[in-house]
Scaffold this motif. Structure first.
Motif, PDB file in Angstrom:
ATOM      1  N   GLU A 139       0.678  -1.138   0.021  1.00  0.00           N
ATOM      2  CA  GLU A 139      -0.084  -0.073  -0.089  1.00  0.00           C
ATOM      3  C   GLU A 139       1.211   1.176   0.017  1.00  0.00           C
ATOM      4  N   THR A 140       0.795   2.157  -0.800  1.00  0.00           N
ATOM      5  CA  THR A 140       1.387   3.410  -1.007  1.00  0.00           C
ATOM      6  C   THR A 140       0.728   4.383  -0.174  1.00  0.00           C
ATOM      7  N   LEU A 141       1.433   5.644  -0.049  1.00  0.00           N
ATOM      8  CA  LEU A 141       0.991   6.563   0.729  1.00  0.00           C
ATOM      9  C   LEU A 141      -0.201   7.245   0.183  1.00  0.00           C
ATOM     10  N   GLU A 193      -2.485   5.575  -1.690  1.00  0.00           N
ATOM     11  CA  GLU A 193      -3.653   4.672  -1.500  1.00  0.00           C
ATOM     12  C   GLU A 193      -4.112   4.626  -0.132  1.00  0.00           C
ATOM     13  N   PHE A 194      -3.023   4.815   0.851  1.00  0.00           N
ATOM     14  CA  PHE A 194      -3.559   5.116   2.347  1.00  0.00           C
ATOM     15  C   PHE A 194      -4.089   5.970   2.481  1.00  0.00           C
ATOM     16  N   ASN A 195      -3.848   7.460   1.935  1.00  0.00           N
ATOM     17  CA  ASN A 195      -4.887   8.569   2.244  1.00  0.00           C
ATOM     18  C   ASN A 195      -6.077   8.356   1.755  1.00  0.00           C
ATOM     19  N   LYS A 196      -6.201   7.928   0.570  1.00  0.00           N
ATOM     20  CA  LYS A 196      -7.372   7.654  -0.212  1.00  0.00           C
ATOM     21  C   LYS A 196      -8.320   6.678   0.716  1.00  0.00           C
ATOM     22  N   ARG A 197      -7.811   5.438   1.305  1.00  0.00           N
ATOM     23  CA  ARG A 197      -8.549   4.843   2.086  1.00  0.00           C
ATOM     24  C   ARG A 197      -9.147   5.260   3.293  1.00  0.00           C
ATOM     25  N   VAL A 198      -8.171   5.947   4.154  1.00  0.00           N
ATOM     26  CA  VAL A 198      -8.627   6.557   5.395  1.00  0.00           C
ATOM     27  C   VAL A 198      -9.469   7.855   5.187  1.00  0.00           C
ATOM     28  N   ASP A 212       3.364  13.470   7.084  1.00  0.00           N
ATOM     29  CA  ASP A 212       1.980  14.144   7.592  1.00  0.00           C
ATOM     30  C   ASP A 212       1.500  13.653   8.719  1.00  0.00           C
ATOM     31  N   VAL A 213       0.663  14.364   9.467  1.00  0.00           N
ATOM     32  CA  VAL A 213      -0.078  14.170  10.515  1.00  0.00           C
ATOM     33  C   VAL A 213      -1.486  14.660  10.497  1.00  0.00           C
ATOM     34  N   GLN A 214      -2.235  13.703  10.896  1.00  0.00           N
ATOM     35  CA  GLN A 214      -3.878  13.966  11.082  1.00  0.00           C
ATOM     36  C   GLN A 214      -4.647  13.261  12.148  1.00  0.00           C
ATOM     37  N   PRO A 215      -5.696  14.052  12.580  1.00  0.00           N
ATOM     38  CA  PRO A 215      -6.656  13.286  13.692  1.00  0.00           C
ATOM     39  C   PRO A 215      -7.109  12.308  13.083  1.00  0.00           C
ATOM     40  N   SER A 216      -7.441  11.207  13.835  1.00  0.00           N
ATOM     41  CA  SER A 216      -7.888  10.012  13.324  1.00  0.00           C
ATOM     42  C   SER A 216      -9.327   9.875  14.146  1.00  0.00           C
ATOM     43  N   GLU A 217     -10.271   9.351  13.244  1.00  0.00           N
ATOM     44  CA  GLU A 217     -11.760   9.114  13.907  1.00  0.00           C
ATOM     45  C   GLU A 217     -11.735   8.115  14.613  1.00  0.00           C
ATOM     46  N   CYS A 218     -12.578   8.193  15.682  1.00  0.00           N
ATOM     47  CA  CYS A 218     -13.007   6.829  16.616  1.00  0.00           C
ATOM     48  C   CYS A 218     -13.554   5.721  15.907  1.00  0.00           C
ATOM     49  N   TYR A 265       1.108  -4.665   3.280  1.00  0.00           N
ATOM     50  CA  TYR A 265       2.634  -4.218   3.061  1.00  0.00           C
ATOM     51  C   TYR A 265       2.579  -2.915   2.839  1.00  0.00           C
ATOM     52  N   ARG A 266       3.244  -2.028   3.622  1.00  0.00           N
ATOM     53  CA  ARG A 266       3.195  -0.553   3.233  1.00  0.00           C
ATOM     54  C   ARG A 266       4.804   0.169   3.023  1.00  0.00           C
ATOM     55  N   ASP A 267       4.490   0.909   2.180  1.00  0.00           N
ATOM     56  CA  ASP A 267       5.946   1.600   1.834  1.00  0.00           C
ATOM     57  C   ASP A 267       5.966   2.875   2.687  1.00  0.00           C
ATOM     58  N   PHE A 268       5.388   2.969   3.993  1.00  0.00           N
ATOM     59  CA  PHE A 268       5.726   4.093   4.753  1.00  0.00           C
ATOM     60  C   PHE A 268       5.654   3.474   6.146  1.00  0.00           C
ATOM     61  N   TYR A 269       5.984   4.457   7.103  1.00  0.00           N
ATOM     62  CA  TYR A 269       5.977   4.030   8.631  1.00  0.00           C
ATOM     63  C   TYR A 269       4.709   5.099   8.933  1.00  0.00           C
TER      64      TYR A 269
END
Length: 302
Positions: free
Chosen positions: A3-5, A7-12, A31-37, A46-50
């Motif tokens: 999963e690329t960055l 794709e991750f942003n689009k998914r969340v 990047d930093v974001q609030p996460s919904e409950c 497998y992701r290409d990011f931390y």
């Protein structure tokens, strides 16, 4: 699947535009974001990011060889080398945050204080740290400071964000009681983790006292007392990447750090990393980074 960055942003957050505050420069990304409950089920990827997250929702966190019940707030450290899956089991218990970043951001900055050198990014160490109410609030404050800093125009904001990340790492490490994982038997996962831990222990190289000992998949297989074909198979199935790719990537990472952040000559660096000829090292670096060692060297202390 990796999963690329994007794709991750689009998914969340599928309806939102790409973050306007994300830091991007010279290949670095943060990047930093609030996460919904409300967090849906995620499958093994497998992701290409931390990713570092303040987890405030209830659920089960699965790895290939074990799982753990997340029944209270925690700080999660996710590596692209280790896939995981999430299964929600209850409602959220407060506002959470997450940040995502790539390897170039992780390994940038002062060589003696790299985030990558901290224990929480060692794949053999803990990946989730449960925290008390006081630490939850201080962790939230750090995430909010990172968000505010990313919105600023200050040229050195990436270094400030890395400093906040260091504080976050130490907040987690203070809560160092061993988590109770439930094992899921997987000899392949254990072998792959041993390989990755052994790979990481080869660095940094000790110039001029010592050169890189293990250079090929066969070298690692012999050290781990397994057949090289078996090692290649389990590493590929567990990490999504080949043994050779992982070794090459780590050598490149070390080479670039030495070229940009040390005064050793190109020849000394080449020899330390197992190259008999400087020309072979130069071709290797140019092939994998599109930049010659001389160009990397010109970036020293920039």
């Amino acid at each position: 699947m990796i999963e690329t960055l994007a794709e991750f942003n689009k998914r969340v957050n599928p309806t939102a535009a790409p973050s306007a505050t994300a830091y991007q420069k010279a290949g670095e990304y943060f990047d930093v974001q609030p996460s919904e409950c409300k967090l849906g089920t995620t499958t093994f990827n497998y992701r290409d990011f931390y990713k570092v997250a303040l987890v405030t929702h209830l659920g089960k966190l699965y790895y290939a060889d074990k799982w753990i019940e997340v029944d209270r707030p925690a700080i999660l450290f996710s590596s692209p080398l280790i896939p995981y899956a999430w299964e929600p089991t209850g409602m959220g218990i407060g506002n959470g945050y997450y940040c995502v970043f790539n390897e170039k951001f992780l390994n940038s900055g002062d060589r003696n204080s790299l985030l990558a050198a901290t224990p929480v990014f060692d794949i053999s160490m803990e990946r989730i740290y449960f925290i008390d109410d006081k630490t939850v609030e201080s962790t939230r404050a750090l995430f909010r400071k990172m968000m505010d800093e990313l919105k600023s125009d200050y040229a050195g904001k990436a270094d400030i964000v890395r400093s906040y990340m260091h504080l976050l790492v130490h907040e987690a490490m203070k809560m160092q009681d061993t988590s109770t994982y439930v094992p899921q038997k997987s000899a392949a996962q254990r072998t792959a983790e041993l390989f990755l831990a052994l790979l990481e222990r080869q660095f940094p190289v000790d110039i001029p006292n010592k050169t890189l000992e293990l250079k090929t998949p066969n070298d690692y297989a012999e050290r781990l007392s397994v057949h090289v074909n078996h090692l290649n198979r389990v590493v590929k199935s567990t990490t999504g990447r080949t043994t050779s790719t992982l070794i090459t990537g780590r050598i490149i990472q070390e080479a670039v750090q030495l070229l940009q952040h040390s005064n050793y000559s190109v020849g000394e660096i080449a020899f330390a990393l197992g190259f008999e000829e400087t020309a072979s090292f130069s071709n290797f670096i140019k092939k994998h980074t599109d930049i010659s060692p001389t160009t990397h060297r010109s970036l020293l202390n920039v």
